[in-house]
Design an enzyme around this catalytic site. Structure first.
Site, PDB file in Angstrom:
ATOM      1  N   CYS A 279     -22.701  34.561  28.629  1.00  0.00           N
ATOM      2  CA  CYS A 279     -23.319  34.133  27.734  1.00  0.00           C
ATOM      3  C   CYS A 279     -24.582  35.237  27.125  1.00  0.00           C
ATOM      4  CB  CYS A 279     -24.624  32.582  28.287  1.00  0.00           C
ATOM      5  SG  CYS A 279     -25.446  31.842  27.444  1.00  0.00           S
ATOM      6  N   ASP A 280     -25.192  34.893  25.838  1.00  0.00           N
ATOM      7  CA  ASP A 280     -25.738  36.115  25.158  1.00  0.00           C
ATOM      8  C   ASP A 280     -26.626  35.954  25.663  1.00  0.00           C
ATOM      9  OD1 ASP A 280     -26.323  37.783  23.552  1.00  0.00           O
ATOM     10  OD2 ASP A 280     -27.100  36.066  22.339  1.00  0.00           O
TER      11      ASP A 280
END
Length: 415
Positions: A279-280
């Site tokens: 995930c970012d």
């Protein structure tokens, strides 16, 4: 060819964390430290082609979407993106379409960039935090100089070239207390699409919250003030992402925004060297799942580790949240912000819970009215159901919100 088992959106970082600005709240600038030791922070053309091929091969939808992020992706120059488009054309299947989106601070844009975006059908997200006095508090250059004038120039060029553009506003400890000034600034700029991203920095070792972090209840009040103004004047004219996400529950539609889905893991990150992260907000060694030079993208997307990461959002949802009256609108929010405890001491409560609950409870009557109208339309005999008044980002292949039972592209999209 290996296909994934679900839809996905990959935040690709072809320039890594490199950026021409030094925004004080940026959570990604320090990711350069993961790649010390001579990294060029520029995805090579051969790796770029490998990624594009794997992304196309993994996609199961008729429209294949690429999302270019940073840092600041335009720092690579326009020719780099011309190469991207050329590689996409070379490998695009005849029966599929490719769309591109890019997130930028807008300061490096010129007529050539904007002509390219328009010609190639790019959707552009541009970061603006409100009027100059609020935007320039945290969004500054490397020497501390304000960025608003340069960002506004880029935004106006995008409008001049009629590029599809969305404003992304980071709601922080300062602009949160000026909701209508922020929103009306965007209206004056002619914005048609707006997203509000709450700034939440993790607590330090002593449990103290950063002074830049948006206060939870103030964030709820911020959204309520803008929602009321939007409802009175702008419904159907301006799309505000969080309002649309709330309204999707009226039609029993799945959320499009990952933070409000029951599970996550569908929006991973690909770094400039091919490293794949869950995930970012979790670009860290513990969530590095592999590299696309060694494992195909589809395999990484469907890997047990990524599936476990996605399920953890639901599996760790506190009872307090499971029993909440607005759970379907929130689903516990983003896992990165779930560092508080519930009133009965259970861990995993979202820091923004109070604000989200305040806002979603406020807009619940509106959502209920939409749902009621939708059910009436579905049950109306011998005539085509009437489209509701709500403005949603409904996908072309989603069920039409009017309740006809047809896909949106075959129903109200034509009107």
């Amino acid at each position: 060819m290996v296909k994934t088992s679900r839809e996905f959106q990959i935040f690709v970082k072809p320039a890594g964390a490199r950026c021409n600005l030094a925004c004080q709240y940026c959570y990604y600038l320090n990711k350069e430290q993961l790649y010390s030791g001579g990294s060029s922070f520029r995805m090579s053309e051969d790796l770029l082609e490998t990624y594009i091929i794997q992304h196309i091969d993994a996609s199961t939808e008729p429209v294949i979407t690429f999302s270019w992020h940073g840092g600041e992706p335009t720092i690579l120059g326009l020719d780099y993106f011309r190469t991207i488009v050329a590689l996409q054309r070379r490998h695009k299947p005849a029966n599929q379409k490719i769309l591109n989106g890019i997130q930028t601070n807008g300061t490096l844009l010129d007529d050539a960039w904007c002509h390219f975006f328009k010609q190639e059908g790019f959707a552009v997200g541009i970061s603006i935090d409100g009027p100059p006095a609020l935007h320039n508090i945290y969004r500054v250059g490397k020497t501390g100089k304000p960025s608003y004038a340069h960002t506004l120039r880029g935004y106006n060029l995008l409008r001049k070239h009629e590029v599809l553009c969305e404003i992304l506003c980071v709601v922080n400890a300062r602009n949160v207390f000026y909701p209508l000034q922020v929103y009306r600034t965007f209206k004056q700029l002619g914005a048609k699409y707006i997203s509000f991203l709450p700034l939440v920095e993790p607590p330090d070792a002593h449990g103290d919250i950063s002074p830049l972090t948006v206060p939870s209840e103030a964030f709820g009040d911020f959204l309520i003030a803008i929602f009321d103004d939007w409802l009175a004047q702008d419904i159907g004219r301006i799309k505000v992402q969080i309002f649309e996400e709330a309204a999707r529950t009226a039609f029993k539609q799945e959320h499009t925004l990952c933070i409000f889905k029951e599970t996550c893991g569908g929006v991973p990150v690909l770094e400039h060297n091919g490293d794949f992260y869950s995930c970012d907000f979790f670009v860290e060694n513990a969530h590095l799942l592999g590299n696309i030079r060694e494992r195909p993208l589809a395999e990484l997307l469907d890997s047990p580790a990524q599936q476990k990461f996605g399920r953890a959002k639901l599996d760790t949802l506190p009872t307090f949240c499971r029993e909440c009256t607005v759970r379907t609108m929130c689903n516990g929010g983003c896992p990165k912000n779930r560092f508080k405890t519930t009133p009965d001491g259970e861990p995993g409560l979202n820091y923004l819970c109070a604000g989200y609950k305040r806002f979603f409870s406020h807009c619940q009557p509106f959502v209920n009215a939409i749902a009621s109208q939708w059910h009436q339309d579905r049950n109306r005999p011998a005539e085509k159901p009437t489209p509701t008044n709500v403005s949603l980002k409904v996908g072309r292949n989603d069920p039409c919100p009017c309740g006809s039972g047809k896909k949106y592209k075959n129903c109200c999209l034509r009107f």
